[in-house]
Design a protein around this motif. Structure first.
Motif, PDB file in Angstrom:
ATOM      1  N   TYR A 100      -8.554  -1.118  -3.048  1.00 21.45           N
ATOM      2  CA  TYR A 100      -7.372  -1.972  -3.055  1.00 21.45           C
ATOM      3  C   TYR A 100      -7.048  -2.474  -4.459  1.00 21.45           C
ATOM      4  O   TYR A 100      -5.879  -2.580  -4.848  1.00 21.45           O
ATOM      5  CB  TYR A 100      -7.555  -3.172  -2.120  1.00 21.45           C
ATOM      6  CG  TYR A 100      -7.931  -2.806  -0.706  1.00 21.45           C
ATOM      7  CD1 TYR A 100      -7.581  -1.568  -0.153  1.00 21.45           C
ATOM      8  CD2 TYR A 100      -8.667  -3.682   0.094  1.00 21.45           C
ATOM      9  CE1 TYR A 100      -7.938  -1.236   1.145  1.00 21.45           C
ATOM     10  CE2 TYR A 100      -9.017  -3.352   1.389  1.00 21.45           C
ATOM     11  CZ  TYR A 100      -8.663  -2.132   1.907  1.00 21.45           C
ATOM     12  OH  TYR A 100      -9.017  -1.804   3.187  1.00 21.45           O
ATOM     13  N   LEU A 119      -6.157   2.340   4.278  1.00 23.61           N
ATOM     14  CA  LEU A 119      -6.223   0.878   4.263  1.00 23.61           C
ATOM     15  C   LEU A 119      -6.879   0.395   5.545  1.00 23.61           C
ATOM     16  O   LEU A 119      -6.780   1.052   6.572  1.00 23.61           O
ATOM     17  CB  LEU A 119      -4.818   0.273   4.167  1.00 23.61           C
ATOM     18  CG  LEU A 119      -3.947   0.686   2.982  1.00 23.61           C
ATOM     19  CD1 LEU A 119      -2.533   0.151   3.174  1.00 23.61           C
ATOM     20  CD2 LEU A 119      -4.535   0.186   1.669  1.00 23.61           C
ATOM     21  N   TYR A 127       0.396  -5.485   2.264  1.00 30.29           N
ATOM     22  CA  TYR A 127       1.097  -4.404   1.574  1.00 30.29           C
ATOM     23  C   TYR A 127       2.486  -4.156   2.162  1.00 30.29           C
ATOM     24  O   TYR A 127       3.401  -3.747   1.449  1.00 30.29           O
ATOM     25  CB  TYR A 127       0.246  -3.135   1.588  1.00 30.29           C
ATOM     26  CG  TYR A 127      -0.912  -3.195   0.617  1.00 30.29           C
ATOM     27  CD1 TYR A 127      -0.689  -3.155  -0.755  1.00 30.29           C
ATOM     28  CD2 TYR A 127      -2.220  -3.324   1.063  1.00 30.29           C
ATOM     29  CE1 TYR A 127      -1.732  -3.231  -1.652  1.00 30.29           C
ATOM     30  CE2 TYR A 127      -3.276  -3.404   0.177  1.00 30.29           C
ATOM     31  CZ  TYR A 127      -3.029  -3.354  -1.189  1.00 30.29           C
ATOM     32  OH  TYR A 127      -4.064  -3.435  -2.079  1.00 30.29           O
ATOM     33  N   SER A 331      -9.262   1.465  10.426  1.00 33.15           N
ATOM     34  CA  SER A 331      -8.442   1.800   9.270  1.00 33.15           C
ATOM     35  C   SER A 331      -7.192   2.585   9.638  1.00 33.15           C
ATOM     36  O   SER A 331      -7.016   3.027  10.776  1.00 33.15           O
ATOM     37  CB  SER A 331      -9.272   2.573   8.248  1.00 33.15           C
ATOM     38  OG  SER A 331      -9.892   3.687   8.854  1.00 33.15           O
TER      39      SER A 331
END
Length: 465
Positions: A100, A119, A127, A331
């Motif tokens: 990140y 992510l 984000y 994720s």
């Protein structure tokens, strides 16, 4: 999937990275593409690709993908067989916070931005809020029903979709059956029983702990709240409600504080050398973990699995009969706003997480060349390797016995906020004070509540409590 590391505060760097809108910074090599930044869903021409309804892609594209999934190159190889005109360059930019920080840096620089980035669920709102991610709904909305419902909620805002869920971490209770058999303990089905067993075990063997509390992992702490039915954040866009210091949250952390004070549970930094040593020594009779706990923690750190004979059980219930579960980890493969090939990137993110050919690889153990994932796509539950006995858990088929059943129980009302990194840091700090006797749990959570409200408002959000 989650790497075992301490979260750091990234909120300020993420916000700063998008002070200027970044566009057109993809990994272009001058190739043409049929993909454009379409505004409305349903505009792409769809065909069946390995059983998935995906866009027909006739152009050429080269994508850069940042990922920390084990054996990820195999995913690329499988994909390129089905879409030979889309080439994917895999980059290991580190896991979690390490990645990140790099992602925020390249966005601020305006170059080197990947087309697809891995992510965790908890950072997606950050984000999305800062404009880093591309709405890919025109190409993937038709896949919604193929994923565990709560995971699609984690990547969506209204009708907009910003990534494809990859894996999840429905929670469960891991326990050493060797110790439970030795001391004639019952696997607790409620948290009340968990407390009783913990105190009884500590009296029987003061040299060991019934469990441990990960004092450096705010994401794990929020998993406990999630499982208890807490909803600390509700909202979207610029409007949010914050309710961190609810009575239920106080109840959750007070239970753990009581057990830490009694010596039955150890408060420790997960991932630290001491923690690794204790895991290997079998110092903890139980651990509250996720579906990936065996592959990410037990296999790497416990080299005495045949002696300890770990197994998995359902997460204890706060109210008997209430099977609500939480999630720890999990994720997404998200498409960046900077990509010049949004359609190709969306196709790639969708295919590697939902195509049968990919799922067979994804659920295979990492040590056997697979991804070692607990899939977000429900079709992964039907794959033979997913259902096999797990040698790390004394050959228990834990995915079938426990986690496949826990997955749909994950509370769909739970939301992550756009300030997860800041929230985690505040929670870890204040709970640490409470557990060391410097303040009450109620005061600790009230402090977190006020700090988060003040921080969110300073960032321009409309916040109610």
């Amino acid at each position: 999937m989650k790497s075992v590391h301490k979260k750091t505060v990234l909120a300020s760097s993420i916000t700063g990275a998008f002070a200027v809108l970044v566009t057109g910074c993809g990994t272009s090599s001058g190739q043409t593409s049929t993909g454009t930044n379409q505004a409305a869903a349903g505009t792409a021409s769809v065909k069946m690709v390995d059983g998935l309804p995906l866009p027909q892609y006739n152009g050429k594209a080269t994508l850069t993908w940042w990922s920390w999934v084990p054996n990820a190159q195999k995913e690329v190889d499988i994909f390129e067989k089905y879409y030979p005109n889309i080439k994917v360059h895999l980059v290991d930019a580190g896991a979690g916070t390490t990645e990140y920080q790099k992602f925020s840096t390249v966005i601020q620089a305006g170059s080197g931005i990947p087309d697809v980035v891995m992510l965790e669920f908890d950072v997606m709102p950050e984000y999305i809020a800062t404009g880093a991610l591309q709405d890919i709904s025109p190409w993937v909305s038709q896949l919604k029903s193929r994923f565990t419902p709560w995971t699609w909620n984690q990547v969506s805002v209204g009708s907009h979709v910003y990534g494809i869920p990859e894996d999840t971490g429905p929670m469960g209770l891991f326990y050493q059956s060797s110790l439970f058999n030795k001391y004639h303990l019952k696997v607790p089905t409620t948290w009340s029983q968990f407390q009783q067993e913990a105190l009884a075990f500590h009296k029987l063997d003061p040299s060991q702990y019934f469990s441990y509390f990960s004092n450096n992992d705010g994401q794990w702490m929020f998993g406990l709240l999630w499982q208890a039915g807490c909803v600390p954040f509700q909202g979207s866009g610029n409007n949010w409600k914050v309710d961190i210091d609810s009575p239920k949250a106080v109840q959750v952390f007070s239970m753990w504080q009581k057990l830490v004070k009694a010596g039955a549970v150890q408060s420790i930094a997960a991932g630290s050398p001491e923690w690794q040593k204790n895991i290997n020594a079998g110092l903890y009779a139980t651990a509250v973990g996720s579906a990936w706990y065996d592959s990410e923690i037990l296999v790497p750190y416990d080299h005495n699995l045949s002696v300890h004979k770990w197994q998995a059980a359902f997460t204890p219930e706060w109210t008997p009969g209430d099977t609500t579960d939480g999630d720890w980890g999990g994720s997404v493969q998200a498409v960046t706003k900077a990509t010049k090939y949004p359609e190709a990137a969306a196709i790639f993110a969708a295919f590697i997480n939902a195509a049968p050919a990919e799922l067979a690889h994804d659920v295979a153990p990492a040590k056997d060349g697979g991804g070692g994932l607990f899939p977000a796509a429900t079709a992964g539950f039907d794959i033979a390797s997913f259902k096999r006995p797990n040698p790390a858990l004394d050959n228990q088929p834990a995915n079938v016995d426990v986690f496949e059943k826990e997955s749909p129980r994950v509370n769909t009302k739970f939301q992550w906020s756009p300030w997860s990194s800041y929230v985690f840091n505040e929670l870890q700090t204040e709970i640490g004070k409470a557990f060391s006797g410097k303040e009450s749990v109620q005061q600790a959570l009230a402090n977190v509540q006020q700090a988060v409200v003040n921080y969110a408002r300073s960032q321009g959000y409309n916040v109610t409590t």
